[in-house]
Design a protein around this motif. Structure first.
Motif, PDB file in Angstrom:
ATOM      1  N   VAL A  59     -57.245  -9.997 -21.196  1.00 41.51           N
ATOM      2  CA  VAL A  59     -55.975 -10.337 -20.529  1.00 41.51           C
ATOM      3  C   VAL A  59     -55.971 -11.806 -20.111  1.00 41.51           C
ATOM      4  O   VAL A  59     -54.969 -12.514 -20.292  1.00 41.51           O
ATOM      5  CB  VAL A  59     -55.753  -9.420 -19.306  1.00 41.51           C
ATOM      6  CG1 VAL A  59     -54.565  -9.908 -18.475  1.00 41.51           C
ATOM      7  CG2 VAL A  59     -55.529  -7.982 -19.747  1.00 41.51           C
ATOM      8  N   PHE A  60     -57.085 -12.269 -19.550  1.00 40.37           N
ATOM      9  CA  PHE A  60     -57.185 -13.678 -19.144  1.00 40.37           C
ATOM     10  C   PHE A  60     -56.943 -14.605 -20.329  1.00 40.37           C
ATOM     11  O   PHE A  60     -56.173 -15.582 -20.222  1.00 40.37           O
ATOM     12  CB  PHE A  60     -58.564 -13.950 -18.547  1.00 40.37           C
ATOM     13  CG  PHE A  60     -58.870 -15.400 -18.333  1.00 40.37           C
ATOM     14  CD1 PHE A  60     -58.492 -16.044 -17.163  1.00 40.37           C
ATOM     15  CD2 PHE A  60     -59.525 -16.147 -19.309  1.00 40.37           C
ATOM     16  CE1 PHE A  60     -58.766 -17.392 -16.963  1.00 40.37           C
ATOM     17  CE2 PHE A  60     -59.799 -17.489 -19.119  1.00 40.37           C
ATOM     18  CZ  PHE A  60     -59.420 -18.111 -17.947  1.00 40.37           C
ATOM     19  N   LEU A  61     -57.590 -14.334 -21.443  1.00 41.77           N
ATOM     20  CA  LEU A  61     -57.467 -15.221 -22.611  1.00 41.77           C
ATOM     21  C   LEU A  61     -56.042 -15.217 -23.152  1.00 41.77           C
ATOM     22  O   LEU A  61     -55.511 -16.271 -23.525  1.00 41.77           O
ATOM     23  CB  LEU A  61     -58.457 -14.788 -23.693  1.00 41.77           C
ATOM     24  CG  LEU A  61     -59.930 -15.068 -23.385  1.00 41.77           C
ATOM     25  CD1 LEU A  61     -60.831 -14.374 -24.388  1.00 41.77           C
ATOM     26  CD2 LEU A  61     -60.207 -16.567 -23.381  1.00 41.77           C
ATOM     27  N   VAL A  62     -55.407 -14.050 -23.191  1.00 46.29           N
ATOM     28  CA  VAL A  62     -54.029 -13.976 -23.677  1.00 46.29           C
ATOM     29  C   VAL A  62     -53.097 -14.764 -22.756  1.00 46.29           C
ATOM     30  O   VAL A  62     -52.242 -15.536 -23.221  1.00 46.29           O
ATOM     31  CB  VAL A  62     -53.577 -12.506 -23.781  1.00 46.29           C
ATOM     32  CG1 VAL A  62     -52.082 -12.420 -24.070  1.00 46.29           C
ATOM     33  CG2 VAL A  62     -54.363 -11.782 -24.868  1.00 46.29           C
ATOM     34  N   VAL A  63     -53.261 -14.601 -21.444  1.00 43.92           N
ATOM     35  CA  VAL A  63     -52.425 -15.331 -20.483  1.00 43.92           C
ATOM     36  C   VAL A  63     -52.638 -16.835 -20.608  1.00 43.92           C
ATOM     37  O   VAL A  63     -51.673 -17.617 -20.630  1.00 43.92           O
ATOM     38  CB  VAL A  63     -52.739 -14.863 -19.045  1.00 43.92           C
ATOM     39  CG1 VAL A  63     -52.098 -15.806 -18.022  1.00 43.92           C
ATOM     40  CG2 VAL A  63     -52.241 -13.441 -18.832  1.00 43.92           C
ATOM     41  N   ALA A  64     -53.911 -17.257 -20.699  1.00 40.59           N
ATOM     42  CA  ALA A  64     -54.213 -18.687 -20.790  1.00 40.59           C
ATOM     43  C   ALA A  64     -53.680 -19.297 -22.082  1.00 40.59           C
ATOM     44  O   ALA A  64     -53.209 -20.446 -22.093  1.00 40.59           O
ATOM     45  CB  ALA A  64     -55.723 -18.897 -20.685  1.00 40.59           C
ATOM     46  N   ILE A  65     -53.735 -18.541 -23.164  1.00 38.62           N
ATOM     47  CA  ILE A  65     -53.224 -19.051 -24.445  1.00 38.62           C
ATOM     48  C   ILE A  65     -51.702 -19.129 -24.423  1.00 38.62           C
ATOM     49  O   ILE A  65     -51.106 -20.113 -24.886  1.00 38.62           O
ATOM     50  CB  ILE A  65     -53.725 -18.167 -25.604  1.00 38.62           C
ATOM     51  CG1 ILE A  65     -55.239 -18.334 -25.768  1.00 38.62           C
ATOM     52  CG2 ILE A  65     -53.022 -18.526 -26.905  1.00 38.62           C
ATOM     53  CD1 ILE A  65     -55.868 -17.340 -26.720  1.00 38.62           C
ATOM     54  N   LEU A  66     -51.050 -18.094 -23.879  1.00 36.44           N
ATOM     55  CA  LEU A  66     -49.587 -18.113 -23.804  1.00 36.44           C
ATOM     56  C   LEU A  66     -49.082 -19.259 -22.932  1.00 36.44           C
ATOM     57  O   LEU A  66     -48.025 -19.835 -23.207  1.00 36.44           O
ATOM     58  CB  LEU A  66     -49.079 -16.783 -23.254  1.00 36.44           C
ATOM     59  CG  LEU A  66     -49.158 -15.580 -24.184  1.00 36.44           C
ATOM     60  CD1 LEU A  66     -48.707 -14.319 -23.465  1.00 36.44           C
ATOM     61  CD2 LEU A  66     -48.326 -15.803 -25.442  1.00 36.44           C
ATOM     62  N   PHE A  67     -49.843 -19.615 -21.910  1.00 35.62           N
ATOM     63  CA  PHE A  67     -49.414 -20.682 -21.004  1.00 35.62           C
ATOM     64  C   PHE A  67     -49.349 -22.027 -21.715  1.00 35.62           C
ATOM     65  O   PHE A  67     -48.580 -22.910 -21.297  1.00 35.62           O
ATOM     66  CB  PHE A  67     -50.366 -20.763 -19.813  1.00 35.62           C
ATOM     67  CG  PHE A  67     -50.062 -21.890 -18.875  1.00 35.62           C
ATOM     68  CD1 PHE A  67     -48.899 -21.896 -18.124  1.00 35.62           C
ATOM     69  CD2 PHE A  67     -50.934 -22.965 -18.748  1.00 35.62           C
ATOM     70  CE1 PHE A  67     -48.611 -22.942 -17.268  1.00 35.62           C
ATOM     71  CE2 PHE A  67     -50.657 -24.014 -17.905  1.00 35.62           C
ATOM     72  CZ  PHE A  67     -49.490 -24.012 -17.155  1.00 35.62           C
ATOM     73  N   GLN A  68     -50.111 -22.197 -22.784  1.00 31.19           N
ATOM     74  CA  GLN A  68     -50.068 -23.463 -23.529  1.00 31.19           C
ATOM     75  C   GLN A  68     -48.655 -23.756 -24.023  1.00 31.19           C
ATOM     76  O   GLN A  68     -48.250 -24.927 -24.112  1.00 31.19           O
ATOM     77  CB  GLN A  68     -51.023 -23.402 -24.726  1.00 31.19           C
ATOM     78  CG  GLN A  68     -52.491 -23.324 -24.347  1.00 31.19           C
ATOM     79  CD  GLN A  68     -53.384 -23.439 -25.566  1.00 31.19           C
ATOM     80  OE1 GLN A  68     -53.208 -24.334 -26.378  1.00 31.19           O
ATOM     81  NE2 GLN A  68     -54.336 -22.538 -25.690  1.00 31.19           N
TER      82      GLN A  68
END
Length: 422
Positions: A130-139
């Motif tokens: 979940v963290f990685l998906v959120v961090a990638i989407l924030f880009q």
């Protein structure tokens, strides 16, 4: 490390042999599973307590540039979505890990009904994903293709992803301790190779007459320091464990302190690059905090899931990365004061000078429900020897309060030493 005893391979094999019983009477009774209870009231109170000061600073105390504040708020909204996704995904993932016999029994409840329940393990993998998906989407909302921070941002995510994978491998294969110590150094390689920031340190003012320099360039030694910091942060979270909610709880407290520190530095600075470095840290810590709160909803006492080494490695590497790229590694180490103390207490056993059992946990009395400290060198046992017997829940709260006090003292130390130390 957690207060659990894994299901043995023999038990798994035996279960497979018994998949096709000859009669209904010969079907073995499956051990009961811990109910998935969400401690929503506790999480709400904890969130208000920890995030209240942060919200006050960002919305009222400091006059932060609107563009920067907007990026922080967008990141917060995406992180909040990650919190709810984590709440929904943990029950789903629990079913899958139970099918693969990735479960354990709570040692600190041995001799009671809670000690007979199967508790799903390695649920830290949900938080990591979940963290990685959120961090990638924030880009998509914040970075452009020519952003100078994009390379380091992606390198940070690569290191965190690598560490999450290695943590899950450790949960499945049960890697020896000597190998565990080396895993973070491999995971930190993407960050170390992509790091293009400064390799200098500011000499403390009292030492300038003796050193003869105000700024010292460490060169390759600075990257070595970065690697060692990643190794320490990752393993220090992993060994300061053994109680329901302790691994995630300490991460939540430290992450909240990091957010407050970053917003204070942004509000007090006029240097755009310095502000961006601390905003970079916020962009990674807010998703970490949100996903961790979702996991804590299930991991708080009595724990419905175990986080596994997957989570401790992931959380430690994430905080190491934000400390390195946010250029506040000294402050981060002070936030980690309880972990440093736990490491020093553990050093004789970890180095082999003193015999080290597999589970360095306190003794549980099933009649009273209280824990008694042993002679093992951990902060958990030291606290029990110092304060006396107490329940697991009370002990975890005491340790988390100590963590919060250490973070608060760090802010006081920075306040009184400002202008004199550096």
């Amino acid at each position: 490390m957690a207060a659990r005893k894994r299901a043995s391979a023999d038990a798994s094999t035996e279960a497979k042999v018994q998949e096709k019983p000859k009669s209904k009477d010969s079907v073995p009774a499956e051990p009961p599973t811990a109910p998935l209870n969400v401690k929503s009231g506790f999480i709400l109170k904890l969130s208000i307590l920890l995030l209240g000061p942060y919200c006050y600073l960002i919305f009222h105390h400091y006059n932060i540039d609107w563009d920067l504040k907007k990026s922080i708020l967008i990141n917060a909204v995406v992180s909040l979505a990650g919190f709810f996704v984590t709440l929904k995904m943990i029950p789903v993932a629990s079913k899958y890990v139970l099918r693969r016999n990735l479960f354990g029994y709570d040692i600190n409840k041995r001799g009671t009904h809670g000690g007979t329940l199967r508790v799903p393990e390695s649920l830290g993998i949900v938080v990591g994903i979940v963290f990685l998906v959120v961090a990638i989407l924030f880009q998509y909302f914040n970075f452009t293709s020519d952003s100078i921070w994009l390379v380091e941002y992606n390198a940070a995510l690569a290191s965190i992803c690598f560490m999450t994978l290695l943590g899950f491998v450790d949960d499945v294969l049960d890697v020896p301790w000597r190998v565990k110590l080396l895993l973070p150094s491999f995971a930190a390689l993407p960050l170390l190779m992509a790091y293009a920031g400064h390799t200098t340190i500011i000499i403390p003012k009292p030492l300038i007459p003796y050193v003869g320099l105000e700024i010292l360039d460490l060169g390759w030694m600075y990257k070595l320091y970065m690697g060692l910091l990643a190794v320490f942060c990752t393993n220090s979270i992993n060994i300061h464990a053994g109680l329901n909610g302790l691994e995630v709880g300490q991460t939540v407290v430290i992450a909240s302190a990091i957010l407050i520190h970053n917003i204070m530095q942004i509000g007090a600075s006029t240097d755009p690059e310095y502000k961006q470095a601390h905003a970079f840290s916020i962009y990674l810590v807010q998703p970490l905090l949100a996903a961790s709160l979702g996991l804590l909803s299930y991991n708080w006492y009595p724990s419905s899931v175990f986080v596994g080494d997957t989570y401790t490695y992931f959380a430690g590497m994430t905080m190491a990365v934000v400390g390195i790229l946010g250029h506040f590694s000294e402050t981060l180490l002070i936030f980690f004061a309880p972990q440093v103390l736990n490491f020093l207490l553990s050093l004789p056993q970890l180095s082999g000078l003193v015999p080290c059992p597999r589970h360095r946990l306190p003794r549980f009395d099933s009649k009273t429900g209280l824990l008694t400290g042993t002679n093992d060198g951990t902060l958990v046992n030291f606290t029990l020897r110092l304060l006396g017997r107490m329940s697991e829940n009370s002990l975890c709260i005491v340790l988390l309060v100590f963590q919060a006090i250490a973070c608060f003292l760090c802010f006081l130390l920075r306040h009184f030493l400002a202008g004199w130390y550096k």
